[in-house]
Design a protein around this motif. Structure first.
Motif, short mmCIF file in Angstrom:
data_model
loop_
_atom_site.label_atom_id
_atom_site.label_comp_id
_atom_site.label_asym_id
_atom_site.label_seq_id
_atom_site.Cartn_x
_atom_site.Cartn_y
_atom_site.Cartn_z
N GLU A 27 1.04 -1.02 0.11
CA GLU A 27 0.26 0.69 0.39
C GLU A 27 0.67 1.24 -0.29
N ASP A 65 -1.16 -0.77 8.66
CA ASP A 65 -2.52 0.15 8.06
C ASP A 65 -3.99 0.94 9.37
N GLY A 66 -3.87 1.73 9.82
CA GLY A 66 -4.09 2.75 11.28
C GLY A 66 -3.24 3.54 11.61
N ASN A 92 -17.71 4.52 10.23
CA ASN A 92 -17.66 5.79 11.00
C ASN A 92 -18.90 6.88 10.63
N TYR A 148 -20.06 10.17 8.96
CA TYR A 148 -20.18 10.40 7.67
C TYR A 148 -21.61 10.11 7.36
N TYR A 163 -16.60 1.35 16.41
CA TYR A 163 -15.86 1.90 16.39
C TYR A 163 -14.36 2.74 16.52
N LEU A 176 -8.35 -0.46 11.06
CA LEU A 176 -8.89 -1.63 10.46
C LEU A 176 -9.21 -2.93 11.04
N TYR A 178 -17.56 0.22 4.97
CA TYR A 178 -16.77 1.36 5.40
C TYR A 178 -17.38 1.34 3.33
N LYS A 236 -13.36 4.28 1.06
CA LYS A 236 -11.55 4.30 1.08
C LYS A 236 -10.82 2.95 1.21
N GLU A 267 -6.53 -4.85 1.84
CA GLU A 267 -7.74 -4.36 3.43
C GLU A 267 -8.75 -5.52 3.03
P1 AHM Z 1 -4.64 3.99 5.93
O1 AHM Z 1 -4.50 2.71 5.20
O2 AHM Z 1 -3.95 4.73 5.46
O3 AHM Z 1 -3.93 3.50 7.46
O4 AHM Z 1 -6.19 3.92 6.78
C1 AHM Z 1 -7.14 3.12 6.74
C2 AHM Z 1 -7.72 3.11 7.91
C3 AHM Z 1 -8.35 2.23 8.25
O5 AHM Z 1 -7.79 1.41 9.54
C4 AHM Z 1 -9.59 2.57 9.28
O6 AHM Z 1 -10.96 1.34 8.37
C5 AHM Z 1 -10.50 3.66 8.01
O7 AHM Z 1 -8.72 4.29 8.03
C6 AHM Z 1 -10.51 4.88 8.96
O8 AHM Z 1 -10.91 5.48 8.51
P2 AHM Z 1 -12.07 6.82 8.40
O9 AHM Z 1 -11.14 7.49 9.45
O10 AHM Z 1 -12.36 8.05 7.33
O11 AHM Z 1 -12.96 6.62 9.27
#
Ligand code: AHM
Ligand code: MG
Length: 345
Positions: free
Chosen positions: A99, A124-125, A216, A219, A248, A252, A268, A281, A287
């Motif tokens: 990623e 991630d996250g 989330n 939104y 939440y 992720l 999401y 997203k 993911e």
């Molecule tokens: P990233 O890959 O840039 O870390 O973003 C992914 C993260 C996930 O872990 C999570 O589910 C999501 O973005 C949360 O997004 P939001 O802040 O819009 O709820």
């Protein structure tokens, strides 16, 4: 069967478990076994840094190098480099994708290539790290499609149905590794005193009775009518049953892991607020597909709202998809609401 305790009288390390799985495939050559070891090792190395993240930040802010005299590197870059450097020379991999990289990551010319393709979201996250919230690594393994030589983009662009293995490491209050090779999903907890991942959650089954919905909800006003009505259904607004609890984290792997063990649905959805993410997203390859595969192996399901996640043919490395994952009935229900209210025309 699902247990959640480590029985030290009968310790099963991840090595032993993966090896036993390999023995049940007489045709297996052992390459996948070693590849999974390499990934588990990367998880240990990354965990050793994520648990010291606050300290690195303090030292970084002070403008000094860390205790080992190394420059302080951002953790997501560190995780990315760890996964690449532990896998680029083994002869097990044809090509990688992360990623963190816009294009495929070729194996350097000086090393042999192998039959597998490794894709990962290294951390991630990671935007949560500053707040001491759990983060995770997600990985996927496919068989290469090209014959031999350097792997190509087409080797990476495969639907989730072709996954050979997928898993994640969760760096939380303890470090866990959950993976599947298509014979159930299994969880291991890292025991720092032994330096090993030990089997703690064999044959994970997502509980039949869901507890949580995770999204989330800030939104919500940007979601389609179908997704809004689905959310109200999960909340029990139709009065037919008690609503689910909302949980939440915004990380992720943690959100997914909680729902996998506790039962529920994470979503999401597509979001019209931001033209950058009209398709949601989260990324299909890094993911949605791996987590969808794990969830299916645990008795759950994943969809983009119309098509099963594992059946989507990716067209680009960083493609995003709306993502609903968790208890099968709740994921089916999401599709039903979208069909009724969003696709009615
Ligand atoms: P990233 O890959 O840039 O870390 O973003 C992914 C993260 C996930 O872990 C999570 O589910 C999501 O973005 C949360 O997004 P939001 O802040 O819009 O709820
Ligand atoms: Mg990510």
């Amino acid at each position: 069967m699902q247990t959640s305790s480590i029985d030290h009288g009968n310790i099963i390390t991840i090595e032993r478990f993966i090896l036993d799985e390999q023995r049940s495939h007489p045709e297996a050559t052992g390459v996948l076994t070693y590849l999974l070891y390499d990934i588990a090792l990367a998880g240990k190395v990354i965990a050793s840094k994520t648990t010291r993240a606050g300290l690195a930040e303090i030292l970084g802010r002070a403008g000094v190098t860390n205790i080992q005299g190394e420059d302080v590197m951002k953790l997501d870059q560190f995780a990315d480099r760890t996964l690449i450097s532990l896998n680029d020379h083994t002869g097990r991999i044809a090509v990688m994708a992360s990623e963190e990289h816009p294009d495929i990551i070729p194996i350097p010319d000086k090393y042999p290539t192998g039959k597998y393709v490794l894709l990962f979201d290294p951390l991630d996250g990671s935007s949560n790290i500053d707040f001491n919230v759990g983060v995770g690594t997600i990985f996927s393994v496919y068989r290469r499609k090209s014959e031999d030589g350097p792997g190509k983009l087409e080797d990476c662009l495969q639907p989730g149905r072709n996954l050979v293995a997928a898993g994640y490491m969760l760096y939380g209050s303890s470090t866990m590794l959950v993976y599947t090779t298509g014979k159930g999903a299994h969880g291991f907890t890292y025991d720092p005193s032994v330096g090993e991942f030990l089997l703690s959650h064999p044959y994970i089954r997502i509980p039949d009775k869901p507890k949580f919905y995770s999204c989330n909800q800030g939104y919500e006003m940007y979601w389609s009518e179908g997704v809004q009505r689905y959310t109200h259904y999960l909340q029990g607004q139709d009065g037919l049953r008690k609503g689910l609890s909302m949980r939440y984290i915004g990380s992720l792997v943690g959100d997914f892991h909680r729902n996998l063990l506790g039962g529920g649905v994470f979503y999401y959805p597509a979001d019209s607020q931001d033209s950058f993410k009209p398709h949601g997203k989260l990324r299909l390859l890094y993911e949605a597909a791996p987590l969808g595969f794990i969830c299916e192996q645990a008795g759950g399901r994943a969809t983009d709202g119309v098509t099963g996640i594992l059946d989507i043919q990716p067209t680009s490395l960083h493609e995003r998809v709306p993502f609903f994952v968790g208890n099968k009935e709740l994921v089916d229900q999401a599709e039903a609401f979208i069909r009724q209210y969003d696709l009615k025309a």
